[in-house]
Motif scaffolding. Structure first.
Motif, PDB file in Angstrom:
ATOM      1  N   THR A  38       0.468  -1.381  -0.265  1.00  0.00           N
ATOM      2  CA  THR A  38       0.122  -0.071   0.057  1.00  0.00           C
ATOM      3  C   THR A  38       0.690   0.768  -0.295  1.00  0.00           C
ATOM      4  O   THR A  38       1.825   1.391   0.196  1.00  0.00           O
ATOM      5  CB  THR A  38      -1.147   0.272   1.108  1.00  0.00           C
ATOM      6  OG1 THR A  38      -0.567   0.053   2.520  1.00  0.00           O
ATOM      7  CG2 THR A  38      -1.828  -1.224   1.003  1.00  0.00           C
ATOM      8  N   GLN A  39       0.483   2.310  -0.024  1.00  0.00           N
ATOM      9  CA  GLN A  39       1.113   3.868  -0.125  1.00  0.00           C
ATOM     10  C   GLN A  39       1.590   4.038   1.041  1.00  0.00           C
ATOM     11  O   GLN A  39       2.955   4.372   1.527  1.00  0.00           O
ATOM     12  CB  GLN A  39       0.184   4.632  -0.853  1.00  0.00           C
ATOM     13  CG  GLN A  39       0.306   6.657  -0.366  1.00  0.00           C
ATOM     14  CD  GLN A  39       0.164   7.399  -0.957  1.00  0.00           C
ATOM     15  OE1 GLN A  39      -0.953   7.813  -0.144  1.00  0.00           O
ATOM     16  NE2 GLN A  39       0.619   7.714  -2.102  1.00  0.00           N
ATOM     17  N   LYS A  40       1.324   3.185   2.183  1.00  0.00           N
ATOM     18  CA  LYS A  40       1.773   3.643   4.064  1.00  0.00           C
ATOM     19  C   LYS A  40       2.444   2.892   3.864  1.00  0.00           C
ATOM     20  O   LYS A  40       4.296   3.080   4.473  1.00  0.00           O
ATOM     21  CB  LYS A  40       0.117   3.556   4.699  1.00  0.00           C
ATOM     22  CG  LYS A  40       0.792   3.413   5.872  1.00  0.00           C
ATOM     23  CD  LYS A  40      -0.208   3.223   7.158  1.00  0.00           C
ATOM     24  CE  LYS A  40      -0.211   3.420   9.324  1.00  0.00           C
ATOM     25  NZ  LYS A  40      -0.780   3.683   9.221  1.00  0.00           N
ATOM     26  N   GLU A  41       2.722   1.363   3.385  1.00  0.00           N
ATOM     27  CA  GLU A  41       3.561   0.581   3.105  1.00  0.00           C
ATOM     28  C   GLU A  41       5.047   0.511   2.957  1.00  0.00           C
ATOM     29  O   GLU A  41       6.142   1.010   3.108  1.00  0.00           O
ATOM     30  CB  GLU A  41       3.505  -0.555   3.468  1.00  0.00           C
ATOM     31  CG  GLU A  41       2.222  -1.561   4.456  1.00  0.00           C
ATOM     32  CD  GLU A  41       1.437  -2.682   3.621  1.00  0.00           C
ATOM     33  OE1 GLU A  41       1.084  -3.246   4.178  1.00  0.00           O
ATOM     34  OE2 GLU A  41       0.951  -2.471   2.077  1.00  0.00           O
ATOM     35  N   ALA A  42       4.532   1.367   1.843  1.00  0.00           N
ATOM     36  CA  ALA A  42       5.588   1.585   0.123  1.00  0.00           C
ATOM     37  C   ALA A  42       6.292   2.612   1.234  1.00  0.00           C
ATOM     38  O   ALA A  42       7.617   3.131   1.304  1.00  0.00           O
ATOM     39  CB  ALA A  42       5.369   2.124  -0.723  1.00  0.00           C
ATOM     40  N   ILE A  43       5.778   3.639   2.157  1.00  0.00           N
ATOM     41  CA  ILE A  43       6.407   4.857   2.327  1.00  0.00           C
ATOM     42  C   ILE A  43       7.230   4.388   3.936  1.00  0.00           C
ATOM     43  O   ILE A  43       8.040   4.817   3.507  1.00  0.00           O
ATOM     44  CB  ILE A  43       5.931   5.914   2.713  1.00  0.00           C
ATOM     45  CG1 ILE A  43       4.940   6.934   2.016  1.00  0.00           C
ATOM     46  CG2 ILE A  43       6.266   6.863   4.266  1.00  0.00           C
ATOM     47  CD1 ILE A  43       3.588   7.603   1.706  1.00  0.00           C
ATOM     48  N   ALA A  44       6.845   3.622   5.025  1.00  0.00           N
ATOM     49  CA  ALA A  44       7.174   3.201   5.903  1.00  0.00           C
ATOM     50  C   ALA A  44       8.478   2.197   5.140  1.00  0.00           C
ATOM     51  O   ALA A  44       9.648   2.568   5.731  1.00  0.00           O
ATOM     52  CB  ALA A  44       6.083   2.485   6.601  1.00  0.00           C
ATOM     53  N   LEU A  45       8.583   1.685   4.461  1.00  0.00           N
ATOM     54  CA  LEU A  45       9.529   0.647   3.753  1.00  0.00           C
ATOM     55  C   LEU A  45      10.768   1.633   3.789  1.00  0.00           C
ATOM     56  O   LEU A  45      12.018   1.226   3.618  1.00  0.00           O
ATOM     57  CB  LEU A  45       9.464   0.047   2.755  1.00  0.00           C
ATOM     58  CG  LEU A  45      10.330  -0.952   1.967  1.00  0.00           C
ATOM     59  CD1 LEU A  45       9.357  -2.454   1.897  1.00  0.00           C
ATOM     60  CD2 LEU A  45      11.160  -0.642   0.835  1.00  0.00           C
ATOM     61  N   ASP A  46      10.765   2.586   2.529  1.00  0.00           N
ATOM     62  CA  ASP A  46      11.699   3.802   2.449  1.00  0.00           C
ATOM     63  C   ASP A  46      12.049   4.150   3.656  1.00  0.00           C
ATOM     64  O   ASP A  46      13.937   4.542   4.116  1.00  0.00           O
ATOM     65  CB  ASP A  46      11.350   4.740   2.077  1.00  0.00           C
ATOM     66  CG  ASP A  46      10.924   4.690   0.218  1.00  0.00           C
ATOM     67  OD1 ASP A  46      11.343   3.458  -0.130  1.00  0.00           O
ATOM     68  OD2 ASP A  46      10.450   5.647  -0.867  1.00  0.00           O
ATOM     69  N   GLU A  47      10.865   4.901   4.857  1.00  0.00           N
ATOM     70  CA  GLU A  47      11.591   5.345   5.990  1.00  0.00           C
ATOM     71  C   GLU A  47      12.983   3.906   6.320  1.00  0.00           C
ATOM     72  O   GLU A  47      14.121   4.561   7.017  1.00  0.00           O
ATOM     73  CB  GLU A  47      10.605   6.028   7.429  1.00  0.00           C
ATOM     74  CG  GLU A  47      10.281   7.174   6.052  1.00  0.00           C
ATOM     75  CD  GLU A  47       8.589   7.087   6.983  1.00  0.00           C
ATOM     76  OE1 GLU A  47       8.348   6.764   7.792  1.00  0.00           O
ATOM     77  OE2 GLU A  47       8.216   8.320   6.761  1.00  0.00           O
ATOM     78  N   GLU A  48      11.961   3.254   7.060  1.00  0.00           N
ATOM     79  CA  GLU A  48      13.650   1.857   6.910  1.00  0.00           C
ATOM     80  C   GLU A  48      13.974   1.402   6.695  1.00  0.00           C
ATOM     81  O   GLU A  48      15.727   1.723   7.044  1.00  0.00           O
ATOM     82  CB  GLU A  48      12.638   0.591   6.983  1.00  0.00           C
ATOM     83  CG  GLU A  48      11.220   0.812   8.910  1.00  0.00           C
ATOM     84  CD  GLU A  48      10.960  -0.700   8.704  1.00  0.00           C
ATOM     85  OE1 GLU A  48      12.183  -0.810   9.167  1.00  0.00           O
ATOM     86  OE2 GLU A  48      10.193  -1.093   9.116  1.00  0.00           O
TER      87      GLU A  48
END
Length: 265
Positions: A38-48
């Motif tokens: 999802t968009q939220k997961e993609a953003i979180a993955l990037d941040e990690e």
């Protein structure tokens, strides 16, 4: 610049297709059961990747752009599509496009860039300067969409990524229209520009790419019912094992030393 899994736990099978011939030789389409972000997961993955694993933006951008250039060359080789136009936006997708332009010039393409809203940051300014040094042409004004085929054989869509929220800004509308109405194939970086990360194109008159290059992991809009007959590659061979485990990502193995893997033909 990255990918998506399904929070509901739904698993989707990439189409099971036989071998397909490409410029670099024969490959088989992957039948790995994928999870889509999802968009939220993609953003979180990037941040990690940035915070936990200490990757830098330029490091990931270089790997992503090389993956894009490789997938384009596999699908639309320089022998049949020698001239390419890359449309870059102001975000990280635009940076991926700038990197791809440099690599495609090294692959032998005659490359042009349209960069209507430039990002005033050293990283992006340096990437653009590198493109110029490698002989990439900077196109300030696009020809009408129907005339793009007189100058180019393939377009690369690096305008918007998974952080895009409508509406399209006025200064970027001509670039968006050009890709939607162009009569030559469009290759989208990670997300087809203008699409909703999870719901896909949403409108009838939307960009319909001939090639999608998902980065890190596919997003929800990369499911087969959205991308239809588009060829689909996965690139960005840099995810740490901890990320794969945490997000329950089931990604196909990359062949040998390749930077991309074909998901659907």
């Amino acid at each position: 610049m990255f990918f998506r899994l399904i929070s509901s736990g739904l698993l989707l099978r990439v189409s099971n297709v036989g071998s397909t011939n490409m410029a670099a030789g024969s490959r088989k389409c992957s039948t790995t059961r994928l999870r889509y972000l999802t968009q939220k997961e993609a953003i979180a993955l990037d941040e990690e990747l940035f915070n936990e694993y200490k990757f830098s933006v330029d490091q990931l951008m270089e790997l992503a752009g090389l993956s894009v250039a490789t997938a384009v060359s596999r699908t639309f080789p320089v022998s049949t599509h020698p001239s390419a136009l890359i449309i870059c936006g102001p975000g990280n997708n635009g940076g991926d496009g700038l990197v791809a332009a440099r690599h495609m010039s090294l692959f032998g393409y005659n490359v042009s860039i349209h960069y209507p809203k430039r990002t005033p940051k050293p990283l992006f300014e340096n990437l653009l300067a590198q493109c110029v040094a490698f002989g990439v042409d900077i196109v300030e004004n696009l020809p009408p969409p129907q005339q793009l085929c007189d100058h180019y054989q393939v377009l690369v869509d690096a305008l918007f990524g998974f952080s895009f929220k409508p509406p399209v800004r006025e200064e970027l509308k001509p670039a968006m229209t050009a890709m939607i109405e162009a009569t030559i194939p469009v290759c989208s970086v990670d997300i087809p520009s203008g699409w909703h990360v999870e719901k896909g194109p949403g409108i009838a008159k939307a960009l319909r790419p001939a090639l999608l290059i998902s980065l890190s992991a596919p997003k929800m809009c990369a499911q087969s019912e959205f991308i239809l007959d588009a060829k689909h590659y996965l690139g960005g061979r840099f995810l740490p094992p901890g990320i794969l485990h945490k997000y329950f990502l089931r990604l196909p193995p990359y062949p040998c030393e390749d930077q991309v893997v074909l998901l659907s033909c």
